[in-house]
Design a protein around this motif. Structure first.
Motif, PDB file in Angstrom:
ATOM      1  N   GLU A 118       0.827  -1.205   0.000  1.00 44.61           N
ATOM      2  CA  GLU A 118       0.000   0.000   0.000  1.00 44.61           C
ATOM      3  C   GLU A 118       0.867   1.262   0.000  1.00 44.61           C
ATOM      4  OE1 GLU A 118      -2.552  -0.312   3.347  1.00 44.61           O
ATOM      5  OE2 GLU A 118      -3.733  -1.970   2.543  1.00 44.61           O
ATOM      6  N   THR A 119       1.958   1.231   0.733  1.00 43.28           N
ATOM      7  CA  THR A 119       2.845   2.399   0.765  1.00 43.28           C
ATOM      8  C   THR A 119       3.538   2.604  -0.577  1.00 43.28           C
ATOM      9  OG1 THR A 119       3.238   1.888   3.105  1.00 43.28           O
ATOM     10  CG2 THR A 119       4.677   3.506   2.079  1.00 43.28           C
ATOM     11  N   VAL A 120       3.992   1.508  -1.202  1.00 43.19           N
ATOM     12  CA  VAL A 120       4.612   1.610  -2.527  1.00 43.19           C
ATOM     13  C   VAL A 120       3.604   2.143  -3.545  1.00 43.19           C
ATOM     14  CG1 VAL A 120       5.686   0.300  -4.391  1.00 43.19           C
ATOM     15  CG2 VAL A 120       6.286  -0.206  -2.022  1.00 43.19           C
ATOM     16  N   LEU A 121       2.360   1.685  -3.445  1.00 49.39           N
ATOM     17  CA  LEU A 121       1.317   2.178  -4.353  1.00 49.39           C
ATOM     18  C   LEU A 121       1.078   3.668  -4.147  1.00 49.39           C
ATOM     19  CD1 LEU A 121      -0.816   1.503  -6.467  1.00 49.39           C
ATOM     20  CD2 LEU A 121      -2.398   0.960  -4.622  1.00 49.39           C
ATOM     21  N   GLU A 122       1.163   4.124  -2.912  1.00 52.11           N
ATOM     22  CA  GLU A 122       1.011   5.558  -2.634  1.00 52.11           C
ATOM     23  C   GLU A 122       2.108   6.367  -3.314  1.00 52.11           C
ATOM     24  OE1 GLU A 122       0.879   8.574   1.259  1.00 52.11           O
ATOM     25  OE2 GLU A 122       0.907   6.379   1.527  1.00 52.11           O
ATOM     26  N   ALA A 123       3.345   5.853  -3.278  1.00 49.50           N
ATOM     27  CA  ALA A 123       4.453   6.552  -3.953  1.00 49.50           C
ATOM     28  C   ALA A 123       4.281   6.519  -5.470  1.00 49.50           C
ATOM     29  CB  ALA A 123       5.784   5.925  -3.543  1.00 49.50           C
ATOM     30  N   ASN A 124       3.842   5.393  -6.010  1.00 50.46           N
ATOM     31  CA  ASN A 124       3.637   5.297  -7.457  1.00 50.46           C
ATOM     32  C   ASN A 124       2.538   6.240  -7.922  1.00 50.46           C
ATOM     33  OD1 ASN A 124       5.618   3.351  -7.715  1.00 50.46           O
ATOM     34  ND2 ASN A 124       4.198   1.637  -7.498  1.00 50.46           N
ATOM     35  N   THR A 125       1.519   6.435  -7.087  1.00 51.45           N
ATOM     36  CA  THR A 125       0.447   7.366  -7.443  1.00 51.45           C
ATOM     37  C   THR A 125       0.983   8.785  -7.574  1.00 51.45           C
ATOM     38  OG1 THR A 125      -1.140   5.953  -6.266  1.00 51.45           O
ATOM     39  CG2 THR A 125      -1.824   8.207  -6.774  1.00 51.45           C
TER      40      THR A 125
END
Length: 465
Positions: free
Chosen positions: A110-117
């Motif tokens: 979820e944190t990696v997805l937040e950065a990718n967003t």
């Protein structure tokens, strides 16, 4: 006599109570005790030092820049703290299965997805910063390493390979701000040092073969299990009861209801019959009919399928990929070639030395490779970037607009041939500063002068160049 007996009994009771108190379990919860013991583990303490030191330097540099760089750096720091929590849990949890690993790694994903967003689809002036920080977080996936069959290289190799993908954008930051703003250069260098050597050396010291899980059957928390799908019988029964019948089911239900089948039908009178209708004749009129437009079937084709495959054991084919930053070719050798065609907004990494690489009709494409035996060719492309980490004897650029060449120290003697191309820049390591690049623009205009019976060609030199 009685007082002596009472005294002996009281002494015996006191000893029994003391023994019973020592036999009672601790009032501290088991999970809390395990968490405290894991937090005092040398590996966890060393990870805290890594976050405070290396991540702290990245955060300090980002604070000087501000804006989106500070925001994505905060997400990066959050990801490392989540990674610490997962390392603590590995010492209390049995090894998850392949299905339940996604649940275990959920907080980090979820944190990696937040950065990718933050990084994807942005037109910010700091787009390269965002992509470098977001791409680097893939290195933390080594925490989910469970063995050779998990589809991931050993943790040390995984950290190095993940950083190589992020370094593609980090180098852009170094080149762009080398002579503009030292804060951006400081941030890019601190980001690299966070992973190589700091995180790599940490993994090499404490987890060279991956995290240490609790053995099966231990008194530890069981591995998280994937959620089970709902019962099919429950779904079917509820759907059957809540939705009205339709189609043939409704027909058979009405027939079996016992009601007259012809109930509700209209009676046909004599004037409704075809033989008695005056508007019907035996002559077929052609008036009022529009001609049929018979056209050939459409020959439009959909987009070509994306490919990344080894053909005949000799040629890697990468075709028609759109917006894919994670293309990777592994297990290659010097007898194989790589052909990249029709890709847009992608990044390809070749993790080995091959015979030759050809990039054809690609736009906004990045290619990172270890080295080639023969040549690297760029043909009919627009806005591509090529980075060689090893040796490349020859680079050929033909009919291309916009090409950035990143050459390693081993490939400084390469021969570069250009034809019908523009905006070609070659970047080489700076001899005066470790980690920086020096940019050289290759000429695209020439002067041809006839002298002593032959034409002499020299590149155009603009004033101030």
């Amino acid at each position: 006599m009685e007082e002596a007996l009472v005294g002996r009994l009281e002494a015996a009771v006191s000893r029994l109570e003391a023994i019973n108190a020592r036999a009672q379990p601790s009032a501290v919860p088991h999970d809390l005790a395990d968490h405290e013991s894991a937090a005092q583990d040398p590996a966890i303490l060393a990870f805290d030092e890594l976050v405070a030191d290396a991540v702290g330097r990245v955060s300090a540099a980002a604070g000087k820049i501000g804006a989106e760089v500070a925001e994505v750096t905060n997400v990066l720091e959050k990801a490392f703290l989540v990674g610490k929590g997962l390392l603590v849990r590995t010492k209390q949890t049995q090894k998850p299965t392949v299905e339940s690993m996604a649940v275990f790694m959920g907080p980090l994903n979820e944190t990696v997805l937040e950065a990718n967003t933050l990084a994807e689809g942005t037109r910010s002036n700091h787009a390269n910063h965002l992509k470098a920080a977001a791409g680097s977080l893939a290195a933390l996936a080594w925490i989910g390493y469970t063995g050779k069959g998990c589809g991931m290289p050993l943790p040390i190799a995984h950290v190095e390979e993940s950083w190589q993908m992020a370094e593609f954008y980090s180098n852009k930051v170094l080149v762009e701000y080398k002579n503009k703003d030292p804060d951006h250069v400081e941030w890019a260098k601190a980001l690299k040092e966070l992973y190589v050597p700091n995180l790599r050396d940490y993994v090499k010291r404490f987890y060279p073969l991956g995290p240490v899980w609790q053995p099966p059957g231990s008194v530890a928390n069981k591995a998280p299990s994937a959620p089970c799908p709902p019962s099919a019988s429950l779904c079917s029964s509820s759907a059957t009861s809540s939705q009205p019948k339709s189609g043939m089911s409704a027909v058979f239900a009405e027939i079996s209801s016992g009601k007259p089948v012809t109930q509700g039908l209209r009676k046909v009178t004599n004037d409704m019959k075809s033989k008695n209708r005056t508007d019907r004749t035996g002559v077929v009129s052609a008036e009022g009919k529009e001609p049929r437009n018979v056209s050939a079937p459409s020959s439009t084709k959909g987009p070509a399928p994306a490919k990344l495959e080894l053909q005949m054991g000799r040629k890697w084919v990468v075709e028609h990929h759109i917006v894919n930053k994670g293309l990777t070719i592994e297990d290659c050798d010097t007898k194989q070639s790589v052909y990249v065609y029709g890709c847009k907004d992608c990044v390809l990494q070749v993790k080995g030395k091959v015979n030759n690489i050809t990039i054809d009709k690609c736009s906004k494409m990045g290619v990172l490779f270890k080295g080639v035996v023969a040549a690297c060719e760029v043909v009919n492309c627009n806005s591509v970037e090529v980075q060689c980490e090893g040796l490349v004897p020859t680079i050929s650029i033909d009919n291309t607009s916009g090409c950035q060449l990143y050459l390693s120290k081993e490939s400084l003697e390469t021969s570069i041939t250009t034809a019908k191309s523009s905006e070609i820049n070659a970047l080489v390591p700076d001899v005066n500063s470790e980690g920086d690049w020096t940019e050289h623009s290759l000429p695209q205009q020439f002067i041809h002068a006839f002298n002593e019976g032959q034409f002499i060609t020299t590149p155009v030199c603009h004033s101030g160049a």
